[in-house]
Write a protein that holds these residues in place. Structure first.
Motif, short mmCIF file in Angstrom:
data_model
loop_
_atom_site.label_atom_id
_atom_site.label_comp_id
_atom_site.label_asym_id
_atom_site.label_seq_id
_atom_site.Cartn_x
_atom_site.Cartn_y
_atom_site.Cartn_z
N PHE A 188 0.82 -1.21 0.00
CA PHE A 188 0.00 0.00 0.00
C PHE A 188 0.86 1.26 0.00
N GLY A 189 2.07 1.13 -0.55
CA GLY A 189 2.97 2.26 -0.64
C GLY A 189 2.80 3.08 -1.90
N PHE A 190 2.00 2.60 -2.86
CA PHE A 190 1.73 3.37 -4.08
C PHE A 190 0.55 2.69 -4.78
N GLY A 191 -0.23 3.47 -5.52
CA GLY A 191 -1.49 2.97 -6.06
C GLY A 191 -1.39 1.80 -7.01
N PHE A 192 -0.29 1.72 -7.77
CA PHE A 192 -0.19 0.64 -8.75
C PHE A 192 0.01 -0.73 -8.10
N ARG A 193 0.56 -0.76 -6.90
CA ARG A 193 0.98 -2.02 -6.29
C ARG A 193 -0.19 -2.99 -6.04
N PRO A 194 -1.18 -2.65 -5.22
CA PRO A 194 -2.24 -3.63 -4.96
C PRO A 194 -3.11 -3.91 -6.18
N PHE A 195 -3.37 -2.88 -6.99
CA PHE A 195 -4.30 -3.06 -8.10
C PHE A 195 -3.69 -3.83 -9.26
N ALA A 213 -9.59 -2.35 -11.97
CA ALA A 213 -8.41 -2.38 -11.09
C ALA A 213 -7.21 -1.74 -11.77
N VAL A 214 -6.97 -2.10 -13.02
CA VAL A 214 -5.80 -1.55 -13.73
C VAL A 214 -5.94 -0.04 -13.90
N LEU A 215 -7.15 0.42 -14.22
CA LEU A 215 -7.37 1.86 -14.34
C LEU A 215 -7.07 2.56 -13.02
N ALA A 216 -7.51 1.97 -11.92
CA ALA A 216 -7.23 2.56 -10.62
C ALA A 216 -5.72 2.62 -10.37
N GLY A 217 -5.02 1.52 -10.62
CA GLY A 217 -3.58 1.50 -10.41
C GLY A 217 -2.87 2.52 -11.27
N PHE A 218 -3.30 2.63 -12.54
CA PHE A 218 -2.67 3.58 -13.45
C PHE A 218 -2.95 5.02 -13.02
N LEU A 219 -4.22 5.34 -12.76
CA LEU A 219 -4.59 6.72 -12.43
C LEU A 219 -4.01 7.17 -11.10
N LEU A 220 -4.02 6.29 -10.10
CA LEU A 220 -3.48 6.66 -8.80
C LEU A 220 -1.96 6.87 -8.85
N THR A 221 -1.32 6.33 -9.88
CA THR A 221 0.11 6.52 -10.07
C THR A 221 0.40 7.71 -10.97
N THR A 236 3.78 -4.16 -16.73
CA THR A 236 5.17 -4.61 -16.64
C THR A 236 6.12 -3.42 -16.62
N ARG A 237 5.89 -2.45 -17.51
CA ARG A 237 6.77 -1.27 -17.57
C ARG A 237 6.68 -0.44 -16.28
N ALA A 238 5.46 -0.18 -15.83
CA ALA A 238 5.28 0.65 -14.64
C ALA A 238 5.85 -0.02 -13.40
N THR A 239 5.67 -1.34 -13.30
CA THR A 239 6.19 -2.04 -12.12
C THR A 239 7.71 -1.96 -12.07
N LEU A 240 8.36 -2.22 -13.20
CA LEU A 240 9.82 -2.14 -13.23
C LEU A 240 10.29 -0.72 -12.92
#
Length: 397
Positions: free
Chosen positions: A18-25, A71-79, A325-329
């Motif tokens: 829960f340290g950044f939006g992309f992680r859990p989503f 979920a992916v939209l949430a992870g992307f937008l929150l990042t 994959t790109r955002a996680t790396l």
């Protein structure tokens, strides 16, 4: 005292997830869609019954389009939104609460046969409504008006989800209903808008780093804007009248415009780097899907569901995997380099799309497509899960 994004994330002492939006989503979105496909494969064989008020096909479609993509939209937008607005990202228990709301939606829709009528749609829709409110708050506070278009698309996507539920409650076959087409058309428009920004940008960075003389056309120039404006009425026509000859003609124009748009991004120079070419191939599935849908109306033989999956499983599935994959790396301090597992993930996804399209003629390939799909997304969860669940790697000099 105001803190930077990095300082705020370092101040969080709870789970790194829960340290950044992309992680859990990203992690649980991929795990969910692999699990949902496994359930679907067993349901197809008659081994299990899905305990949902939705019919099995409609549950399958909803689990991917509104569950996974939400979920992916949430992870992307929150990042991305903190970068767009210059404001702090959402971290900690506030992020955990939003993630829990998404999880409740998945559980409620799956078990909706055991809930009061209307309960599952309300629980499911709570997540995108809260997400949209949070994004709106950040855009207003940061006066980042140019990205209101992304919020508007999220709002239409949420409305499509609501229509999907309403159609299902009224006994309409929601898997081929207005709500699904509106959600799918909106998702394709999201990829066209966001992909049109990031793909030429990432491609340019890659070419510059390698001192290659080619350069992609800058994003959102006159041709891009014209192509996007022309896409709106064409997609609207497909949503409202998918079997119309006029719609089929419009989809052919749509396919041509987006093929030309993609060709301007110089993707053919990036074949040596899977992290870059996967973005171009994923985008290519947008015009291919449009042309196949057009041909299905004009000459038949493709099968609407198989043709539609080029957009759903192909353009959306591949583009989200490419971005995750790109955002996680990038956001976990690793080099933007595709290892063997990443390449295998991409290839399994594209093979799944091909098998699903051919299943219009060879129905036995549906199960193979599902297995390849599971391999792609379970592969992402296994390969990238450790990076998403642990603190960011600190690079040493």
């Amino acid at each position: 005292m105001a803190r930077s994004s990095a300082e705020q994330m370092r101040a969080w002492t709870g789970p790194a997830l829960f340290g950044f939006g992309f992680r859990p989503f990203f992690l649980f979105g991929s795990a969910w869609v692999a699990c949902a496909m496994s359930i679907w494969v067993f349901a197809l064989s008659g081994r299990i019954t899905i305990p949902s008020r939705l019919d099995p096909v409609s549950w399958h479609a909803h689990a991917f389009l509104f569950g996974y993509l939400g979920a992916v939209l949430a992870g992307f937008l929150l990042t991305a939104v903190p970068n767009w607005t210059g404001r702090l990202p959402m971290v900690g228990w506030k992020l955990a609460a939003l993630f829990a709301l998404w999880c409740l939606g998945r559980i409620a829709v799956f078990l909706s046969a055991h809930l009061p009528v209307g309960a599952a749609p309300i629980i499911d829709l709570a997540f995108p409504v809260v997400l949209g409110a949070l994004i709106l708050q950040e855009i207003i506070a940061g006066k980042n008006w140019r990205n209101l278009i992304v919020l508007a698309l999220l709002a239409v996507f949420t409305i499509a989800n609501a229509i999907f539920h309403i159609e299902a409650m009224r006994g309409v076959y929601a898997a081929q209903g207005f709500g699904l087409r509106l959600g799918l058309g909106t998702a394709i428009m999201m990829i066209a808008v966001i992909g049109g920004r990031i793909i030429p940008s990432f491609t340019r960075n890659w070419l510059v780093k390698r001192e290659h003389p080619a350069r992609p056309a800058p994003p959102m120039q006159r041709f891009d804007k014209a192509a996007l404006l022309a896409s709106l009425p064409i997609l609207a026509s497909w949503v409202l009248a998918p079997s119309s000859i006029l719609t089929a003609a419009g989809l052919m124009v749509f396919g041509g415009l987006h093929t030309l748009r993609m060709m301007r991004w110089q993707g053919h120079h990036t074949v040596s780097d899977p992290m870059v070419w996967v973005l171009h191939v994923s985008y290519l599935l947008i015009p291919i899907g449009a042309l196949v849908l057009s041909f299905d109306v004009l000459i038949g033989g493709t099968g609407l569901a198989a043709a539609q999956h080029i957009w759903m499983a192909g353009a959306i599935g591949a583009m989200t995997l490419a971005v995750m994959t790109r955002a996680t790396l990038g956001h976990t301090g690793q080099d933007l380099r595709a290892n063997a597992a990443t390449v295998a993930i991409y290839l399994c996804l594209f093979a799944a799309v091909g098998a699903r399209w051919m299943s219009g003629r060879y129905p036995e390939l549906i199960t193979l497509s599902g297995i390849l799909w599971i391999a792609a997304f379970a592969g992402f969860a296994l390969a990238y899960g450790p990076s998403l669940a642990r603190p960011k790697t600190r690079k040493t000099s």
